[in-house]
Write an enzyme that holds these catalytic residues in place. Structure first.
Site, PDB file in Angstrom:
ATOM      1  N   ASP A  50      -0.913   5.180   3.609  1.00  0.00           N
ATOM      2  CA  ASP A  50       0.306   4.819   4.098  1.00  0.00           C
ATOM      3  C   ASP A  50       0.523   5.617   5.645  1.00  0.00           C
ATOM      4  O   ASP A  50      -0.044   6.840   5.855  1.00  0.00           O
ATOM      5  CB  ASP A  50       1.339   5.791   3.010  1.00  0.00           C
ATOM      6  CG  ASP A  50       1.535   4.816   1.758  1.00  0.00           C
ATOM      7  OD1 ASP A  50       2.010   3.662   2.049  1.00  0.00           O
ATOM      8  OD2 ASP A  50       1.227   5.313   0.664  1.00  0.00           O
TER       9      ASP A  50
ATOM     10  N   ASP B 254      -6.729   7.803   5.481  1.00  0.00           N
ATOM     11  CA  ASP B 254      -5.482   7.823   4.578  1.00  0.00           C
ATOM     12  C   ASP B 254      -4.883   6.231   4.638  1.00  0.00           C
ATOM     13  O   ASP B 254      -5.695   5.675   5.463  1.00  0.00           O
ATOM     14  CB  ASP B 254      -4.377   8.721   5.122  1.00  0.00           C
ATOM     15  CG  ASP B 254      -3.307   8.669   4.557  1.00  0.00           C
ATOM     16  OD1 ASP B 254      -3.233   8.902   3.223  1.00  0.00           O
ATOM     17  OD2 ASP B 254      -1.968   8.392   5.272  1.00  0.00           O
TER      18      ASP B 254
END
Length: 252
Positions: free
Chosen positions: A31, A29
């Site tokens: 963020d 991922d």
């Protein structure tokens, strides 16, 4: 938080990842996983929601941000924040992302230990993809800001899939693009939504408990949680992968 992270033993954590050997790929991922971007998202939401009188003019807090915003795709947030005015919601979130980029530009920092992990992945010749619900402009800003522009083989956006996280679609697409098996790939995620997506795609997910509560993350069923990429639990697991792979090479 430290106690919750340590609930699973290093032995069980290591053996879980060791089953993936020989490893083919690692998925990330963006963020909150590559970089500590959540504070900038929170500030952007707080400022803009305050301007429109959301929550009766009371500034939203970080607990609200984690529960309502963290890890979710903007298409879903439009319905949450502006259930009766889709067009206004889309415009609001576009403006919020622009504010995030202004706040975050040249201030984003990589998660602790990220470059050490990068070296391990490169030394092992593994494929890698960034998989995110963020808009492309945000994703590219974050990747460039932490110096990983030449690291990833692919960038998978939730908006390019039929369903974004917490559905498995983005992670399934990453497996397809990289041409790797879910049985030899694992994921790094920091949100409940993201962990659910990776698990639903049939992969082992390591959760980063740096902002979101450990208890909530564990409910999404990661194989284990780490504080950051320097966490001894992570490196014990990676060492176990190396040992298992070395053993297989010797026996064959």
């Amino acid at each position: 938080m430290a106690t919750s992270i340590g609930e699973n033993s290093k032995e069980s954590s290591s053996s879980t990842l060791a089953r993936l050997a020989p490893l083919q790929a690692v998925l990330f991922d963006i963020d909150g996983t590559l970089c500590d971007s959540d504070p900038f998202h929170y500030l952007a939401f707080r400022e803009m929601l305050l301007e429109i009188g959301y929550n009766g003019g009371v500034p939203v807090d970080e607990e609200w941000f984690v529960k309502t915003i963290s890890g979710k795709h903007n298409d879903d947030l439009v319905s949450v924040l502006f259930p009766n005015d889709h067009e206004r919601g889309v415009k609001f979130l576009d403006d919020k992302e622009a504010l995030f980029r202004r706040l975050a530009k040249e201030q984003l920092k990589p998660q602790n230990g990220l470059y050490k992990l990068r070296k391990w992945i490169e030394d092992h010749g593994l494929k890698r993809a960034a998989v995110t619900n963020a808009p492309r402009a945000n994703a590219e800003l974050c990747i460039n800001q932490v110096g990983l522009a030449d690291f990833f083989d692919a960038l998978i956006l939730g908006s390019d899939c039929k369903h974004a996280k917490p559905y498995p679609d983005p992670y399934l697409k990453a497996l397809e693009v990289l041409n790797v098996s879910k049985d030899h790939t694992f994921v790094f995620e920091d949100s409940v939504s993201g962990i659910k997506a990776g698990v639903a795609a049939g992969m082992s997910v390591i959760g980063l408990a740096n902002r979101n509560p450990s208890q909530l993350l564990m409910e999404a069923k990661p194989v284990f949680l780490i504080k950051d990429y320097e966490d001894p639990k992570l490196w014990a697991a990676l060492e176990e992968i190396d040992k298992k792979f070395a053993t297989r090479k010797t026996t064959t």
